[in-house]
Design a protein around this motif. Structure first.
Motif, PDB file in Angstrom:
ATOM      1  N   GLU A   1       5.983   1.738 -12.259  1.00  0.00           N
ATOM      2  CA  GLU A   1       4.810   0.889 -12.438  1.00  0.00           C
ATOM      3  C   GLU A   1       4.025   0.740 -11.143  1.00  0.00           C
ATOM      4  OE1 GLU A   1       3.485  -0.408 -15.129  1.00  0.00           O
ATOM      5  OE2 GLU A   1       5.004   0.622 -16.340  1.00  0.00           O
ATOM      6  N   THR A   2       4.733   0.628 -10.026  1.00  0.00           N
ATOM      7  CA  THR A   2       4.067   0.515  -8.726  1.00  0.00           C
ATOM      8  C   THR A   2       3.253   1.762  -8.423  1.00  0.00           C
ATOM      9  OG1 THR A   2       5.867  -0.878  -7.896  1.00  0.00           O
ATOM     10  CG2 THR A   2       4.411   0.130  -6.266  1.00  0.00           C
ATOM     11  N   ILE A   3       3.860   2.938  -8.676  1.00  0.00           N
ATOM     12  CA  ILE A   3       3.160   4.194  -8.412  1.00  0.00           C
ATOM     13  C   ILE A   3       1.942   4.340  -9.323  1.00  0.00           C
ATOM     14  CG2 ILE A   3       3.357   6.707  -8.514  1.00  0.00           C
ATOM     15  CD1 ILE A   3       6.269   6.410  -7.690  1.00  0.00           C
TER      16      ILE A   3
ATOM     17  N   ARG B   1      -3.872   4.364 -10.258  1.00  0.00           N
ATOM     18  CA  ARG B   1      -5.062   3.862 -10.954  1.00  0.00           C
ATOM     19  C   ARG B   1      -6.082   3.297  -9.973  1.00  0.00           C
ATOM     20  NH1 ARG B   1      -1.174   2.207 -14.957  1.00  0.00           N
ATOM     21  NH2 ARG B   1      -0.916   0.219 -13.879  1.00  0.00           N
ATOM     22  N   ALA B   2      -5.594   2.624  -8.920  1.00  0.00           N
ATOM     23  CA  ALA B   2      -6.501   2.074  -7.907  1.00  0.00           C
ATOM     24  C   ALA B   2      -7.227   3.184  -7.161  1.00  0.00           C
ATOM     25  CB  ALA B   2      -5.720   1.197  -6.930  1.00  0.00           C
ATOM     26  N   VAL B   3      -6.503   4.259  -6.811  1.00  0.00           N
ATOM     27  CA  VAL B   3      -7.120   5.396  -6.126  1.00  0.00           C
ATOM     28  C   VAL B   3      -8.138   6.073  -7.035  1.00  0.00           C
ATOM     29  CG1 VAL B   3      -6.675   7.689  -5.164  1.00  0.00           C
ATOM     30  CG2 VAL B   3      -5.169   5.779  -4.587  1.00  0.00           C
ATOM     31  N   TYR B   4      -7.782   6.236  -8.306  1.00  0.00           N
ATOM     32  CA  TYR B   4      -8.694   6.857  -9.276  1.00  0.00           C
ATOM     33  C   TYR B   4      -9.974   6.045  -9.420  1.00  0.00           C
ATOM     34  CZ  TYR B   4     -10.673   8.031 -13.825  1.00  0.00           C
ATOM     35  OH  TYR B   4     -11.535   8.346 -14.846  1.00  0.00           O
ATOM     36  N   THR B   5      -9.844   4.723  -9.442  1.00  0.00           N
ATOM     37  CA  THR B   5     -11.018   3.862  -9.564  1.00  0.00           C
ATOM     38  C   THR B   5     -11.954   4.028  -8.381  1.00  0.00           C
ATOM     39  OG1 THR B   5      -9.754   2.226 -10.830  1.00  0.00           O
ATOM     40  CG2 THR B   5     -11.789   1.470  -9.787  1.00  0.00           C
TER      41      THR B   5
ATOM     42  N   LYS C   1     -12.806  -4.246  -1.739  1.00  0.00           N
ATOM     43  CA  LYS C   1     -11.948  -5.406  -1.983  1.00  0.00           C
ATOM     44  C   LYS C   1     -10.508  -5.138  -1.585  1.00  0.00           C
ATOM     45  CE  LYS C   1     -14.700  -7.596  -5.611  1.00  0.00           C
ATOM     46  NZ  LYS C   1     -14.741  -8.042  -7.024  1.00  0.00           N
ATOM     47  N   GLU C   2      -9.978  -4.006  -2.002  1.00  0.00           N
ATOM     48  CA  GLU C   2      -8.597  -3.653  -1.676  1.00  0.00           C
ATOM     49  C   GLU C   2      -8.600  -2.239  -1.104  1.00  0.00           C
ATOM     50  OE1 GLU C   2      -6.053  -4.126  -4.984  1.00  0.00           O
ATOM     51  OE2 GLU C   2      -6.457  -6.271  -5.244  1.00  0.00           O
ATOM     52  N   TRP C   3      -8.609  -2.139   0.215  1.00  0.00           N
ATOM     53  CA  TRP C   3      -8.685  -0.827   0.849  1.00  0.00           C
ATOM     54  C   TRP C   3      -7.325  -0.130   0.820  1.00  0.00           C
ATOM     55  CZ3 TRP C   3      -5.360  -0.054   4.841  1.00  0.00           C
ATOM     56  CH2 TRP C   3      -4.886  -1.186   5.496  1.00  0.00           C
ATOM     57  N   ASP C   4      -7.358   1.166   0.846  1.00  0.00           N
ATOM     58  CA  ASP C   4      -6.156   1.983   1.018  1.00  0.00           C
ATOM     59  C   ASP C   4      -6.584   3.300   1.647  1.00  0.00           C
ATOM     60  OD1 ASP C   4      -6.193   4.361  -1.047  1.00  0.00           O
ATOM     61  OD2 ASP C   4      -6.919   2.618  -2.138  1.00  0.00           O
ATOM     62  N   LEU C   5      -5.636   4.022   2.204  1.00  0.00           N
ATOM     63  CA  LEU C   5      -5.925   5.291   2.871  1.00  0.00           C
ATOM     64  C   LEU C   5      -5.296   6.484   2.158  1.00  0.00           C
ATOM     65  CD1 LEU C   5      -5.479   4.207   6.611  1.00  0.00           C
ATOM     66  CD2 LEU C   5      -7.579   4.290   5.259  1.00  0.00           C
ATOM     67  N   TRP C   6      -4.789   6.255   0.932  1.00  0.00           N
ATOM     68  CA  TRP C   6      -4.178   7.355   0.191  1.00  0.00           C
ATOM     69  C   TRP C   6      -5.215   8.389  -0.204  1.00  0.00           C
ATOM     70  CZ3 TRP C   6       0.682   8.056   0.684  1.00  0.00           C
ATOM     71  CH2 TRP C   6       1.570   6.976   0.769  1.00  0.00           C
ATOM     72  N   GLY C   7      -6.324   7.934  -0.753  1.00  0.00           N
ATOM     73  CA  GLY C   7      -7.378   8.860  -1.157  1.00  0.00           C
ATOM     74  C   GLY C   7      -7.925   9.673   0.006  1.00  0.00           C
ATOM     75  N   PRO C   8      -8.325   9.002   1.118  1.00  0.00           N
ATOM     76  CA  PRO C   8      -8.797   9.767   2.273  1.00  0.00           C
ATOM     77  C   PRO C   8      -7.768  10.761   2.807  1.00  0.00           C
ATOM     78  CG  PRO C   8      -9.445   7.473   2.490  1.00  0.00           C
ATOM     79  CD  PRO C   8      -8.568   7.562   1.286  1.00  0.00           C
ATOM     80  N   LEU C   9      -6.489  10.387   2.791  1.00  0.00           N
ATOM     81  CA  LEU C   9      -5.444  11.292   3.269  1.00  0.00           C
ATOM     82  C   LEU C   9      -5.348  12.533   2.382  1.00  0.00           C
ATOM     83  CD1 LEU C   9      -3.116  11.881   5.211  1.00  0.00           C
ATOM     84  CD2 LEU C   9      -1.612  10.571   3.689  1.00  0.00           C
ATOM     85  N   VAL C  10      -5.403  12.331   1.064  1.00  0.00           N
ATOM     86  CA  VAL C  10      -5.338  13.464   0.133  1.00  0.00           C
ATOM     87  C   VAL C  10      -6.549  14.371   0.317  1.00  0.00           C
ATOM     88  CG1 VAL C  10      -5.422  14.094  -2.306  1.00  0.00           C
ATOM     89  CG2 VAL C  10      -3.929  12.240  -1.569  1.00  0.00           C
TER      90      VAL C  10
END
Length: 220
Positions: free
Chosen positions: A44-46, A51-55, A71-80
């Motif tokens: 569920e976490t993954i 879903r957040a990255v897809y959005t 609102k909720e930053w992450d660096l997974w998308g930029p890394l990919v």
């Protein structure tokens, strides 16, 4: 009678304590369901993170004048994205000779160092956005350039190099550059002082222009 009254009072107190205890247990249950992710299954976490990255990718492909991506930053998308682009753009070696293209690490440095420089410039100009939020937006807005690179790579595989194919690749990289710059401006313009927006946009323009030139000049 006094003893009976005292007994009644005590049982009332105990009843009240049980009610409070039950209420707190329900509250903990609600809190655990809504906010606490310690007991959440890994799957569920993954899926939630995916879903957040897809959005965010979807918001970049269809940019609107709102800051939901911040609102909720992450660096997974930029890394990919950075890994994908660096893998395709890296130079190929034939007979021990380099074809003149950038190395994998060079593309990585250009992307991340460029994003950091643009972010520092934005902060120095008084931008109301956190460091990682800015890097997140700049990284996700590489999506159009990643698509342009994919189109250019397909053209190079299917057709031999010619002036017409080069013009098509130049058109694709130009479209990706315009799209990426527009999306980043849409997401970050409200975080900049009104009189300094041009000074904040110019480094973003240069950042995406350099990446788009890498895309257009890639020939292998």
């Amino acid at each position: 009678m006094d003893f009976d009254n005292e007994r009644i009072d005590i049982s009332d107190d105990l009843s009240g304590s049980m009610t409070i205890s039950g209420g707190s247990k329900r509250l903990r249950g609600m809190k655990g369901t809504d906010f606490d992710t310690l007991d959440e299954p890994i799957k569920e976490t993954i899926l939630r993170d995916v879903r957040a990255v897809y959005t965010k990718f979807k918001n970049v492909l269809h940019p609107q004048r709102k800051n939901n991506i911040l609102k909720e930053w992450d660096l997974w998308g930029p890394l990919v994205l950075c890994t994908f682009m660096a893998t395709i753009l890296q130079s190929s070696s034939e007979n021990g000779e380099n074809d003149g293209g950038p190395e994998f690490a060079e593309v990585f440095v250009i992307v991340w160092l460029g994003a950091i420089v643009v972010t520092i410039n934005s902060k120095l100009l008084g931008g109301q956005i956190s460091f990682f939020q800015s890097v997140c937006v700049l990284g996700y807005c590489l999506t159009p350039l990643g698509l342009s690179l994919l189109v250019c790579k397909i053209l190079l595989i299917l057709f031999s190099q010619s002036t017409f194919i080069f013009l098509l690749r130049l058109l694709a990289s130009g479209a990706g550059f315009a799209w990426a710059t527009y999306a980043s401006v849409i997401f970050m313009e409200n975080s900049q002082p009104p009189k300094r927006k041009a000074l904040a946009i110019y480094p973003m323009f240069l950042f995406y222009f350099i990446i788009s030139w890498l895309v257009a000049s890639h020939t292998h």
